[in-house]
Design a protein around this motif. Structure first.
Motif, PDB file in Angstrom:
ATOM      1  N   ILE A 152     -13.488 -20.391 -43.918  1.00  0.00           N
ATOM      2  CA  ILE A 152     -13.728 -19.759 -45.616  1.00  0.00           C
ATOM      3  C   ILE A 152     -15.279 -19.745 -45.360  1.00  0.00           C
ATOM      4  N   LEU A 153     -15.822 -17.980 -44.581  1.00  0.00           N
ATOM      5  CA  LEU A 153     -17.358 -18.422 -44.679  1.00  0.00           C
ATOM      6  C   LEU A 153     -17.983 -17.590 -46.098  1.00  0.00           C
ATOM      7  N   ALA A 154     -17.431 -17.379 -46.857  1.00  0.00           N
ATOM      8  CA  ALA A 154     -17.948 -17.695 -48.139  1.00  0.00           C
ATOM      9  C   ALA A 154     -17.274 -17.061 -49.721  1.00  0.00           C
ATOM     10  N   ILE A 155     -17.605 -17.715 -50.655  1.00  0.00           N
ATOM     11  CA  ILE A 155     -16.584 -17.551 -51.853  1.00  0.00           C
ATOM     12  C   ILE A 155     -18.227 -17.574 -53.271  1.00  0.00           C
ATOM     13  N   SER A 156     -17.690 -16.608 -53.901  1.00  0.00           N
ATOM     14  CA  SER A 156     -18.425 -16.312 -54.854  1.00  0.00           C
ATOM     15  C   SER A 156     -17.989 -16.282 -56.012  1.00  0.00           C
ATOM     16  N   ILE A 159     -13.976 -15.254 -63.993  1.00  0.00           N
ATOM     17  CA  ILE A 159     -13.399 -14.787 -63.306  1.00  0.00           C
ATOM     18  C   ILE A 159     -13.079 -14.605 -62.041  1.00  0.00           C
ATOM     19  N   PRO A 160     -12.825 -12.929 -61.723  1.00  0.00           N
ATOM     20  CA  PRO A 160     -12.525 -12.684 -60.157  1.00  0.00           C
ATOM     21  C   PRO A 160     -13.183 -13.739 -59.059  1.00  0.00           C
ATOM     22  N   PHE A 161     -12.990 -14.563 -58.798  1.00  0.00           N
ATOM     23  CA  PHE A 161     -13.670 -15.128 -56.909  1.00  0.00           C
ATOM     24  C   PHE A 161     -13.461 -14.159 -55.816  1.00  0.00           C
ATOM     25  N   SER A 162     -14.256 -13.535 -54.749  1.00  0.00           N
ATOM     26  CA  SER A 162     -13.556 -13.193 -53.589  1.00  0.00           C
ATOM     27  C   SER A 162     -14.677 -14.485 -52.849  1.00  0.00           C
ATOM     28  N   ILE A 163     -13.339 -14.197 -51.670  1.00  0.00           N
ATOM     29  CA  ILE A 163     -12.870 -15.014 -50.787  1.00  0.00           C
ATOM     30  C   ILE A 163     -13.675 -14.573 -49.582  1.00  0.00           C
ATOM     31  N   LYS A 164     -14.168 -14.795 -48.478  1.00  0.00           N
ATOM     32  CA  LYS A 164     -14.365 -14.050 -47.701  1.00  0.00           C
ATOM     33  C   LYS A 164     -14.314 -15.259 -46.280  1.00  0.00           C
TER      34      LYS A 164
END
Length: 186
Positions: A31-35, A168-173
């Motif tokens: 997992i490269l990034a989470i926001s 709220i939504p999470f974005s997972i890269k």
């Protein structure tokens, strides 16, 4: 956006469960990034009236406001800064305390700035109801599109206005080829 999954938690996921998930994701090397973010980058954003500090509300411009809970969204979506930087202690906005915003390059001229550097540390007014909230510009990004990569650039700002525990939504890269690994968190 390539290699990004979005997860939207329904009301049945507690704040503690979200926190635990974030910690687990951060420990996964694939997992490269989470926001955490609200709508705006991949879907419709909210139009808000914004003006230069000394400009009356009647002369404000409409900017797409991308409400975010943290500034990790820039890493997740590989958004580059062309001026300024994120301070270590970002000021989260609430309606009693003005905060920090990141302006998109294409919004500069609409607010009267001629260069990205000129906008740094300047204040702009965010208009709502019958009042205005001054916000400080801490950085400027390159052009931003919303709704997908083929959409035209939009006039926008990123506003750190969502509480840290908001559902709220999470974005997972994730790394190329590790989609199934990222899907196990959905």
């Amino acid at each position: 956006y390539k290699n990004i999954l979005q997860i939207h938690f329904q009301g049945f996921v507690s704040s503690d469960q979200r926190t635990a998930l974030i910690q687990e994701l951060k420990q996964n090397s694939n997992i490269l990034a989470i926001s955490r973010m609200a709508a705006g980058i991949t879907s419709d954003s909210q139009l808000s009236q914004v003006s230069a500090l000394d400009t009356p509300k009647e002369k404000s411009v409409d900017l797409h406001t991308i409400h975010i809970a943290d500034f990790e969204v820039f890493d997740t979506y590989s958004i580059k800064f062309i001026a300024g930087s994120l301070p270590k202690n970002l000021v989260r906005t609430n309606y009693n305390s003005p905060g920090d915003v990141v302006l998109c390059k294409q919004s500069l001229s609409a607010l009267g700035f001629t260069t990205p550097e000129q906008a740094i540390d300047q204040k702009i007014n965010f208009h709502f109801l019958n009042s205005s909230l001054p916000l400080r510009i801490v950085a400027v990004t390159d052009h931003i599109t919303a709704g997908g990569l083929l959409s035209p650039p939009i006039n926008c700002l990123f506003w750190n206005s969502i509480t840290p525990d908001a559902g709220i939504p999470f974005s997972i890269k994730y790394k190329e080829g590790y989609r199934d690994e990222a899907l196990k968190y959905v």
